[in-house]
Scaffold this active site. Structure first.
Site, PDB file in Angstrom:
ATOM      1  N   THR A 102      51.203  62.145  -8.479  1.00 58.02           N
ATOM      2  CA  THR A 102      50.172  63.079  -8.951  1.00 58.02           C
ATOM      3  C   THR A 102      48.983  63.144  -7.997  1.00 58.02           C
ATOM      4  OG1 THR A 102      50.767  62.940 -11.272  1.00 58.02           O
ATOM      5  CG2 THR A 102      48.470  63.493 -10.785  1.00 58.02           C
ATOM      6  N   THR A 127      36.290  59.784  -6.286  1.00 61.25           N
ATOM      7  CA  THR A 127      35.693  58.641  -6.990  1.00 61.25           C
ATOM      8  C   THR A 127      34.974  57.692  -6.031  1.00 61.25           C
ATOM      9  OG1 THR A 127      36.297  56.592  -8.164  1.00 61.25           O
ATOM     10  CG2 THR A 127      38.014  57.595  -6.838  1.00 61.25           C
ATOM     11  N   ASP A 128      34.053  56.904  -6.574  1.00 59.66           N
ATOM     12  CA  ASP A 128      33.374  55.885  -5.755  1.00 59.66           C
ATOM     13  C   ASP A 128      34.350  54.824  -5.269  1.00 59.66           C
ATOM     14  OD1 ASP A 128      33.788  54.569  -8.194  1.00 59.66           O
ATOM     15  OD2 ASP A 128      31.694  53.974  -8.473  1.00 59.66           O
ATOM     16  N   GLU A 129      35.496  54.695  -5.943  1.00 61.49           N
ATOM     17  CA  GLU A 129      36.437  53.624  -5.566  1.00 61.49           C
ATOM     18  C   GLU A 129      37.021  53.831  -4.173  1.00 61.49           C
ATOM     19  OE1 GLU A 129      38.942  51.886  -8.378  1.00 61.49           O
ATOM     20  OE2 GLU A 129      37.635  52.344 -10.062  1.00 61.49           O
ATOM     21  N   TYR A 152      45.476  52.770  -6.848  1.00 60.10           N
ATOM     22  CA  TYR A 152      44.777  53.943  -7.395  1.00 60.10           C
ATOM     23  C   TYR A 152      43.761  54.473  -6.389  1.00 60.10           C
ATOM     24  CZ  TYR A 152      40.994  56.441  -9.756  1.00 60.10           C
ATOM     25  OH  TYR A 152      40.021  57.361 -10.064  1.00 60.10           O
ATOM     26  N   ALA A 153      42.893  53.581  -5.909  1.00 60.13           N
ATOM     27  CA  ALA A 153      41.821  54.008  -5.009  1.00 60.13           C
ATOM     28  C   ALA A 153      42.397  54.575  -3.710  1.00 60.13           C
ATOM     29  CB  ALA A 153      40.884  52.828  -4.726  1.00 60.13           C
ATOM     30  N   ALA A 154      43.469  53.946  -3.214  1.00 59.64           N
ATOM     31  CA  ALA A 154      44.090  54.441  -1.976  1.00 59.64           C
ATOM     32  C   ALA A 154      44.663  55.838  -2.191  1.00 59.64           C
ATOM     33  CB  ALA A 154      45.177  53.469  -1.518  1.00 59.64           C
ATOM     34  N   LYS A 156      43.588  58.042  -4.325  1.00 65.03           N
ATOM     35  CA  LYS A 156      42.460  58.986  -4.450  1.00 65.03           C
ATOM     36  C   LYS A 156      41.828  59.243  -3.072  1.00 65.03           C
ATOM     37  CE  LYS A 156      40.767  60.623  -7.610  1.00 65.03           C
ATOM     38  NZ  LYS A 156      41.004  61.922  -8.301  1.00 65.03           N
ATOM     39  N   PRO A 207      38.992  41.212 -23.632  1.00 62.46           N
ATOM     40  CA  PRO A 207      39.392  40.479 -22.426  1.00 62.46           C
ATOM     41  C   PRO A 207      38.493  40.798 -21.232  1.00 62.46           C
ATOM     42  CG  PRO A 207      40.872  42.353 -22.810  1.00 62.46           C
ATOM     43  CD  PRO A 207      39.818  42.421 -23.864  1.00 62.46           C
ATOM     44  N   ARG A 275      41.571  40.767 -12.512  1.00 69.65           N
ATOM     45  CA  ARG A 275      42.360  41.865 -11.926  1.00 69.65           C
ATOM     46  C   ARG A 275      42.637  41.528 -10.465  1.00 69.65           C
ATOM     47  NH1 ARG A 275      39.400  47.638 -12.238  1.00 69.65           N
ATOM     48  NH2 ARG A 275      40.468  47.767 -14.237  1.00 69.65           N
TER      49      ARG A 275
HETATM   50  P1  NAD Z   1      42.299  60.661 -17.593  1.00 74.01           P
HETATM   51  O1  NAD Z   1      43.389  59.697 -17.246  1.00 74.01           O
HETATM   52  O2  NAD Z   1      41.585  60.512 -18.890  1.00 74.01           O
HETATM   53  O3  NAD Z   1      42.888  62.150 -17.549  1.00 74.01           O
HETATM   54  C1  NAD Z   1      43.769  62.589 -16.557  1.00 74.01           C
HETATM   55  C2  NAD Z   1      44.433  63.885 -17.049  1.00 74.01           C
HETATM   56  O4  NAD Z   1      45.278  64.380 -16.010  1.00 74.01           O
HETATM   57  C3  NAD Z   1      45.322  63.693 -18.283  1.00 74.01           C
HETATM   58  O5  NAD Z   1      45.057  64.703 -19.225  1.00 74.01           O
HETATM   59  C4  NAD Z   1      46.732  63.814 -17.730  1.00 74.01           C
HETATM   60  O6  NAD Z   1      47.673  64.325 -18.677  1.00 74.01           O
HETATM   61  C5  NAD Z   1      46.527  64.779 -16.583  1.00 74.01           C
HETATM   62  N1  NAD Z   1      47.564  64.670 -15.547  1.00 74.01           N
HETATM   63  C6  NAD Z   1      48.046  63.521 -14.989  1.00 74.01           C
HETATM   64  N2  NAD Z   1      49.009  63.819 -14.095  1.00 74.01           N
HETATM   65  C7  NAD Z   1      49.112  65.172 -14.064  1.00 74.01           C
HETATM   66  C8  NAD Z   1      49.922  66.086 -13.324  1.00 74.01           C
HETATM   67  N3  NAD Z   1      50.820  65.639 -12.436  1.00 74.01           N
HETATM   68  N4  NAD Z   1      49.780  67.399 -13.541  1.00 74.01           N
HETATM   69  C9  NAD Z   1      48.874  67.854 -14.465  1.00 74.01           C
HETATM   70  N5  NAD Z   1      48.085  67.035 -15.202  1.00 74.01           N
HETATM   71  C10 NAD Z   1      48.206  65.720 -15.007  1.00 74.01           C
HETATM   72  O7  NAD Z   1      41.295  60.598 -16.366  1.00 74.01           O
HETATM   73  P2  NAD Z   1      39.707  60.815 -16.331  1.00 74.01           P
HETATM   74  O8  NAD Z   1      39.041  59.508 -16.534  1.00 74.01           O
HETATM   75  O9  NAD Z   1      39.339  61.974 -17.167  1.00 74.01           O
HETATM   76  O10 NAD Z   1      39.513  61.193 -14.775  1.00 74.01           O
HETATM   77  C11 NAD Z   1      39.572  62.555 -14.353  1.00 74.01           C
HETATM   78  C12 NAD Z   1      39.370  62.612 -12.844  1.00 74.01           C
HETATM   79  O11 NAD Z   1      38.114  62.064 -12.498  1.00 74.01           O
HETATM   80  C13 NAD Z   1      40.418  61.809 -12.062  1.00 74.01           C
HETATM   81  O12 NAD Z   1      40.725  62.541 -10.887  1.00 74.01           O
HETATM   82  C14 NAD Z   1      39.696  60.527 -11.694  1.00 74.01           C
HETATM   83  O13 NAD Z   1      40.208  59.978 -10.501  1.00 74.01           O
HETATM   84  C15 NAD Z   1      38.287  61.033 -11.532  1.00 74.01           C
HETATM   85  N6  NAD Z   1      37.207  60.054 -11.756  1.00 74.01           N
HETATM   86  C16 NAD Z   1      37.181  59.347 -12.924  1.00 74.01           C
HETATM   87  C17 NAD Z   1      36.127  58.459 -13.164  1.00 74.01           C
HETATM   88  C18 NAD Z   1      36.050  57.672 -14.449  1.00 74.01           C
HETATM   89  O14 NAD Z   1      35.163  56.835 -14.590  1.00 74.01           O
HETATM   90  N7  NAD Z   1      36.898  57.904 -15.439  1.00 74.01           N
HETATM   91  C19 NAD Z   1      35.126  58.301 -12.193  1.00 74.01           C
HETATM   92  C20 NAD Z   1      35.191  59.039 -11.013  1.00 74.01           C
HETATM   93  C21 NAD Z   1      36.242  59.921 -10.813  1.00 74.01           C
HETATM   94  O1  TDX Z   2      40.104  44.799 -20.034  1.00 74.88           O
HETATM   95  C1  TDX Z   2      39.277  44.958 -19.116  1.00 74.88           C
HETATM   96  N1  TDX Z   2      38.433  43.934 -18.806  1.00 74.88           N
HETATM   97  C2  TDX Z   2      37.508  44.006 -17.800  1.00 74.88           C
HETATM   98  O2  TDX Z   2      36.764  43.041 -17.565  1.00 74.88           O
HETATM   99  C3  TDX Z   2      39.180  46.178 -18.344  1.00 74.88           C
HETATM  100  C4  TDX Z   2      40.076  47.355 -18.649  1.00 74.88           C
HETATM  101  C5  TDX Z   2      38.245  46.244 -17.335  1.00 74.88           C
HETATM  102  N2  TDX Z   2      37.439  45.191 -17.059  1.00 74.88           N
HETATM  103  C6  TDX Z   2      36.460  45.316 -15.949  1.00 74.88           C
HETATM  104  C7  TDX Z   2      37.084  45.764 -14.647  1.00 74.88           C
HETATM  105  C8  TDX Z   2      35.968  46.541 -13.987  1.00 74.88           C
HETATM  106  O3  TDX Z   2      35.129  45.681 -13.252  1.00 74.88           O
HETATM  107  O4  TDX Z   2      35.538  46.348 -16.312  1.00 74.88           O
HETATM  108  C9  TDX Z   2      35.186  47.128 -15.163  1.00 74.88           C
HETATM  109  C10 TDX Z   2      35.531  48.583 -15.443  1.00 74.88           C
HETATM  110  O5  TDX Z   2      36.948  48.683 -15.509  1.00 74.88           O
HETATM  111  P1  TDX Z   2      37.671  50.092 -15.833  1.00 74.88           P
HETATM  112  O6  TDX Z   2      37.117  50.650 -17.074  1.00 74.88           O
HETATM  113  O7  TDX Z   2      39.140  49.854 -15.748  1.00 74.88           O
HETATM  114  O8  TDX Z   2      37.145  51.008 -14.647  1.00 74.88           O
HETATM  115  P2  TDX Z   2      37.215  50.858 -13.052  1.00 74.88           P
HETATM  116  O9  TDX Z   2      38.357  50.010 -12.627  1.00 74.88           O
HETATM  117  O10 TDX Z   2      35.845  50.464 -12.561  1.00 74.88           O
HETATM  118  O11 TDX Z   2      37.552  52.384 -12.635  1.00 74.88           O
HETATM  119  C11 TDX Z   2      36.879  53.481 -13.278  1.00 74.88           C
HETATM  120  O12 TDX Z   2      35.860  54.012 -12.475  1.00 74.88           O
HETATM  121  C12 TDX Z   2      36.233  54.729 -11.331  1.00 74.88           C
HETATM  122  C13 TDX Z   2      37.884  54.563 -13.647  1.00 74.88           C
HETATM  123  O13 TDX Z   2      38.933  54.008 -14.407  1.00 74.88           O
HETATM  124  C14 TDX Z   2      38.414  55.247 -12.419  1.00 74.88           C
HETATM  125  O14 TDX Z   2      39.269  56.334 -12.789  1.00 74.88           O
HETATM  126  C15 TDX Z   2      37.266  55.797 -11.620  1.00 74.88           C
HETATM  127  O15 TDX Z   2      37.727  56.353 -10.434  1.00 74.88           O
END
Ligand code: NAD
Ligand code: TDX
Length: 350
Positions: A102, A127-129, A152-154, A156, A207, A275
């Protein structure tokens, strides 16, 4: 403007679609096509109430499906916002394949179809990652090197660079946004805030990875969506925009805030195995988008977190529906052994 929003059934995408279609958004002329394949993270309940909206249409499909994407562009799409992704770091460590499909192949297909169709604006939501991990001081700027840690980060970072290459090579008007950690309503309860809040609402342990001192820079999803929308409308093609709200928290402090908000005891914290490759600290410098586009975040962290905790408290049916079935298998695979080991450690210490 006719906007193709991908991944609009996920957390940020759904908040964005709601924002664009809201009466008060000022985007009254815009129509939205939401293309989402509905993975485990895609949930049409996130868009409840919009089904019959005259300026909205849902299409179930994969961004990597070129014939489908081309057919949508043939309808005269003006702009694309690509949210679609596999988004969870822990799942990418467990099984990276879907992330390549994807985030990399899917984004490439979308870019390629967009340039053939002559799309006028394309926002790649990055993303910042992609920047990797920071030491104790400083913040990422748009010039920081890309040093992604997780699969994931790679993936993105690959998508982010492919998007920029389409600007350089083919002249596709691409903008890239790189945002910090989002929180708010409709976030899938695998991410730390909704996971911890919903566990605690059920009096289940939370956790915490490693020593709990990893730092994340938090932004309310509404502020991220407003920034993406501004970049879509006013961003300069070929430019990258960092998005963040200067709101760093250690995971331990965040956990303590959630416990306090819910009136739950610290004894529910479980220190579990860290992790793999866990980035120590993220911090975004959003000066460019503030200065150039006049964006500013509106949600202060503590108040936003309080409102978010209240949202999950008030929407139990939404997350109980998710935290069943396949989610139970995921939780056991990801946390079962770690929590059992942590409980043994607990027993020995007691
Ligand atoms: P999410 O996992 O909640 O949603 C992802 C959506 O994409 C889902 O609805 C899924 O069904 C859809 N999807 C996955 N594969 C697909 C495909 N092949 N074709 C069409 N749809 C597909 O993710 P999110 O947290 O809403 O993140 C959205 C975007 O923002 C991502 O690109 C993520 O990398 C980026 N982002 C997220 C965060 C964060 O903190 N959540 C921060 C920075 C950037
Ligand atoms: O069970 C947990 N315990 C825990 O200590 C989980 C799920 C996470 N964590 C820690 C790991 C991270 O340091 O919390 C922090 C946040 O974790 P996540 O919610 O998994 O986010 P992160 O890995 O930082 O990534 C998020 O921000 C950047 C989004 O999932 C990404 O999609 C986005 O790009």
């Amino acid at each position: 403007m006719k906007i193709l929003v991908t991944g609009g059934a996920g957390f940020i995408g759904a908040n964005y679609v709601r924002m664009v279609l809201a009466e008060k958004s000022g985007n009254a002329g815009d129509t939205v096509i939401n293309l989402d394949v509905l993975t485990y993270a895609g949930n049409l309940e996130n868009l409840a109430g919009l089904e019959t909206h005259p300026r909205y249409r849902f299409v179930r499909g994969d961004i990597a499906d070129r014939p489908l994407v081309t057919a949508l562009f043939d309808e005269g799409v003006d702009a694309v916002v690509n949210f679609a992704a596999e988004s969870h770091v822990d799942r990418s460590i467990d099984d990276p394949d879907a992330f390549l499909h994807t985030n990399v192949a899917g984004t490439l297909a979308l870019l390629d179809c967009a340039r053939r169709a002559g799309v006028k604006r394309f926002v790649q939501v990055s993303t910042d990652e992609v920047y990797g991990s920071l030491g104790p001081t400083g913040a990422f700027t748009e010039e920081s090197p890309l040093q992604p840690s997780s699969p994931y980060a790679a993936s993105k970072a690959a998508a982010d660079l492919l998007a920029l290459s389409f600007r350089t090579t083919y002249g596709l008007p691409v903008m890239v946004t790189r945002c910090s950690n989002n929180f708010g309503p409709y976030q899938f309860p695998e991410k730390v805030i909704p996971l911890f809040v919903t566990n605690l609402l059920n009096d289940q342990p939370v956790p915490l990875y490693g020593d709990g001192m990893n730092v994340r820079d938090w932004i309310h999803v509404a502020d991220h969506c407003a920034a993406v929308d501004l970049v879509l409308r006013r961003g300069e093609p070929g430019e990258v925009y960092n998005i963040g709200a200067r709101s760093e928290q250690t995971n331990r402090a965040l956990t303590e805030m959630i416990l306090a908000e819910l009136g739950k005891p610290a004894s529910l914290i479980r220190h579990v195995t860290d992790r793999l490759g866990h980035d120590r600290r993220y911090a975004m410098d959003p000066t460019k988008i503030e200065r150039v586009l006049g964006w500013t975040p509106r949600h202060e962290f503590a108040a936003g977190l309080r409102a978010t905790v209240a949202w999950y408290r008030d929407h139990r049916a939404w997350w109980e529906h998710i935290k069943s079935g396949a989610y139970t298998d995921y939780y056991e695979r990801m946390y079962g052994e770690r929590l059992r080991r942590s409980a043994e450690g607990h027993g020995r210490r007691a």
